[in-house]
Design an enzyme around this catalytic site. Structure first.
Site, PDB file in Angstrom:
ATOM      1  CB  SER A  85      -0.913  -0.069   1.221  1.00 16.03           C
ATOM      2  OG  SER A  85      -1.755   1.006   1.257  1.00 16.03           O
ATOM      3  CD  GLU A 101      -4.776   9.553   7.785  1.00 11.36           C
ATOM      4  OE1 GLU A 101      -4.646  10.353   6.858  1.00 11.36           O
ATOM      5  OE2 GLU A 101      -5.204   8.388   7.638  1.00 11.36           O
ATOM      6  CB  ALA A 113     -15.031   4.726   5.496  1.00 18.73           C
ATOM      7  CB  THR A 114     -15.395  -0.553   6.310  1.00 16.30           C
ATOM      8  OG1 THR A 114     -15.032   0.228   7.433  1.00 16.30           O
ATOM      9  CG2 THR A 114     -14.651  -1.858   6.342  1.00 16.30           C
ATOM     10  CD  GLU A 117     -15.261   4.756  -1.340  1.00 16.59           C
ATOM     11  OE1 GLU A 117     -15.105   5.482  -2.323  1.00 16.59           O
ATOM     12  OE2 GLU A 117     -14.341   4.556  -0.513  1.00 16.59           O
TER      13      GLU A 117
HETATM   14  P1  0O2 Z   1      -5.706   2.969   3.179  1.00 17.78           P
HETATM   15  O1  0O2 Z   1      -5.739   1.677   2.452  1.00 17.78           O
HETATM   16  O2  0O2 Z   1      -6.875   3.164   4.078  1.00 17.78           O
HETATM   17  O3  0O2 Z   1      -4.407   3.201   3.872  1.00 17.78           O
HETATM   18  P2  0O2 Z   1      -4.844  13.603  -0.467  1.00 17.78           P
HETATM   19  O4  0O2 Z   1      -3.851  13.799  -1.541  1.00 17.78           O
HETATM   20  O5  0O2 Z   1      -4.620  14.430   0.750  1.00 17.78           O
HETATM   21  O6  0O2 Z   1      -6.263  13.637  -0.969  1.00 17.78           O
HETATM   22  P3  0O2 Z   1      -4.065  11.319   1.104  1.00 17.78           P
HETATM   23  O7  0O2 Z   1      -2.681  11.793   1.360  1.00 17.78           O
HETATM   24  O8  0O2 Z   1      -4.232   9.860   0.836  1.00 17.78           O
HETATM   25  O9  0O2 Z   1      -4.695  12.056  -0.126  1.00 17.78           O
HETATM   26  O10 0O2 Z   1      -4.907  11.794   2.310  1.00 17.78           O
HETATM   27  P4  0O2 Z   1      -6.438  11.556   2.609  1.00 17.78           P
HETATM   28  O11 0O2 Z   1      -7.266  11.878   1.416  1.00 17.78           O
HETATM   29  O12 0O2 Z   1      -6.685  12.284   3.859  1.00 17.78           O
HETATM   30  O13 0O2 Z   1      -6.566   9.973   2.817  1.00 17.78           O
HETATM   31  C1  0O2 Z   1      -5.966   9.328   3.884  1.00 17.78           C
HETATM   32  C2  0O2 Z   1      -6.759   8.096   4.212  1.00 17.78           C
HETATM   33  O14 0O2 Z   1      -8.141   8.460   4.434  1.00 17.78           O
HETATM   34  C3  0O2 Z   1      -6.840   7.066   3.100  1.00 17.78           C
HETATM   35  O15 0O2 Z   1      -5.691   6.278   3.099  1.00 17.78           O
HETATM   36  C4  0O2 Z   1      -8.095   6.305   3.496  1.00 17.78           C
HETATM   37  O16 0O2 Z   1      -7.845   5.472   4.611  1.00 17.78           O
HETATM   38  C5  0O2 Z   1      -8.997   7.421   3.950  1.00 17.78           C
HETATM   39  N1  0O2 Z   1      -9.769   7.941   2.833  1.00 17.78           N
HETATM   40  C6  0O2 Z   1      -9.605   9.093   2.193  1.00 17.78           C
HETATM   41  N2  0O2 Z   1     -10.509   9.243   1.208  1.00 17.78           N
HETATM   42  C7  0O2 Z   1     -11.276   8.140   1.219  1.00 17.78           C
HETATM   43  C8  0O2 Z   1     -12.411   7.709   0.451  1.00 17.78           C
HETATM   44  O17 0O2 Z   1     -12.881   8.378  -0.454  1.00 17.78           O
HETATM   45  N3  0O2 Z   1     -12.929   6.488   0.765  1.00 17.78           N
HETATM   46  C9  0O2 Z   1     -12.443   5.722   1.777  1.00 17.78           C
HETATM   47  N4  0O2 Z   1     -13.034   4.555   2.028  1.00 17.78           N
HETATM   48  N5  0O2 Z   1     -11.382   6.114   2.524  1.00 17.78           N
HETATM   49  C10 0O2 Z   1     -10.800   7.303   2.244  1.00 17.78           C
HETATM   50  P5  0O2 Z   1      -5.294   5.455   1.781  1.00 17.78           P
HETATM   51  O18 0O2 Z   1      -3.835   5.356   1.718  1.00 17.78           O
HETATM   52  O19 0O2 Z   1      -5.947   6.038   0.586  1.00 17.78           O
HETATM   53  O20 0O2 Z   1      -5.905   4.051   2.011  1.00 17.78           O
END
Ligand code: 0O2
Length: 277
Positions: free
Chosen positions: A52, A140, A152-153, A155
């Protein structure tokens, strides 16, 4: 390119996740011990998987040497609350702490993402002590309600299944579900006081019964079995009435009886000691 010792790099993040989970769980226990409502329902955490991390670096064009600075969620903590109002309370609790420093806030509760995602993110600096000395890492902290978490889970799983290209008909359903989550959370907030009262009273009943049972058990060493049986029968009779005030009254009365038995037993002990002298 230099060899990347992934597990060595991720070790301090593992420590941070373990420590933070423990600290938040302790906060919850502290609230419960004081009989106060805790805005934290439960806490989980994880270190981002290597695959990831690689995906994110590729997606955002992050070079290897910037990984630790630019990927803010290598250490991830998730705090689940019952009510939307609790999110702010948890965020304030975190801001007041001296063992972590908030460096950034992303409020996707007020500013819902286009996908429908809602959650309150706090990026904090947290120091761990490794065998090579102290190291500051980013973590975070995602704070959301149970309903937001459910959305969220689900989606997230669909994003994975469709590799980020969710079909329109599924997307429309998700969008409806996101709106339903907003009304569900707001309905729950409307009956928040009632729910909190019910939960506090069930916790109170639980701790009263625990107290009463330990007091009765301690009495075995202070008086006769016959007396303890009578006290225990009375407890079951009061319990069956299912009346909280009666249970509190019985609890307080039992405390006085236990104190009297204790005083009597101490006096008898002193008498025996004197006659031995
Ligand atoms: P994982 O698999 O959960 O670790 P940005 O450029 O700021 O938009 P960034 O740096 O990824 O992107 O920050 P953001 O958007 O705050 O997202 C951080 C985490 O929030 C994500 O980690 C997800 O866990 C969650 N998240 C953000 N947007 C969404 C969304 O649209 N749907 C869902 N289900 N979760 C979301 P990762 O690394 O993307 O994923």
């Amino acid at each position: 390119m230099d060899i990347i010792l992934w597990h060595r790099i991720l070790e301090p993040y593992e420590m941070a996740v373990d420590e933070l989970i423990l600290k938040f769980r302790h906060m919850k226990e502290e609230y419960e011990r004081c009989g106060r409502y805790c805005p934290i329902e439960h806490v989980t955490g994880r270190v981002k998987s290597i695959s990831s991390i690689l995906d994110k670096m590729q997606k955002k064009n992050i070079p290897m040497e910037r990984m630790e600075q630019d990927i803010e969620d290598i250490a991830g903590i998730r705090i689940i609350c019952q009510f939307v109002e609790d999110i702010e309370r948890v965020a304030n609790m975190i801001s007041r702490r001296t063992d972590m420093e908030v460096r950034e806030i992303k409020d996707y509760v007020r500013n819902q993402k286009e996908s429908g995602y809602r959650s309150y993110h706090m990026i904090v600096d947290y120091e761990v002590n490794t065998i090579d000395g102290p190291k500051k890492v980013q973590a975070e902290i995602q704070i959301r309600t149970m309903a937001m978490d459910f959305w969220a889970t689900t989606e997230h799983s669909l994003q994975y299944k469709y590799q980020g290209k969710i079909p329109e008909r599924v997307g429309a359903r998700l969008s409806n579900a996101a709106n339903a989550i907003i009304s569900l959370d707001s309905e729950m907030s409307a009956v928040r006081d009632e729910i909190m009262d019910a939960q506090l009273s069930s916790k109170m009943k639980y701790s009263l019964v625990e107290d009463i049972v330990s007091t009765i058990e301690n009495m075995y060493s202070l008086t006769t079995t016959r007396e303890v049986e009578k006290i225990q029968d009375e407890f079951y009779r009061v319990y069956q009435q299912d009346d909280m005030e009666e249970l509190i009254r019985y609890h307080d009365q039992l405390d006085l009886i236990a104190q009297a038995y204790k005083a009597q037993s101490n006096r008898q002990g002193e008498g025996i000691k004197k006659s031995e002298d």
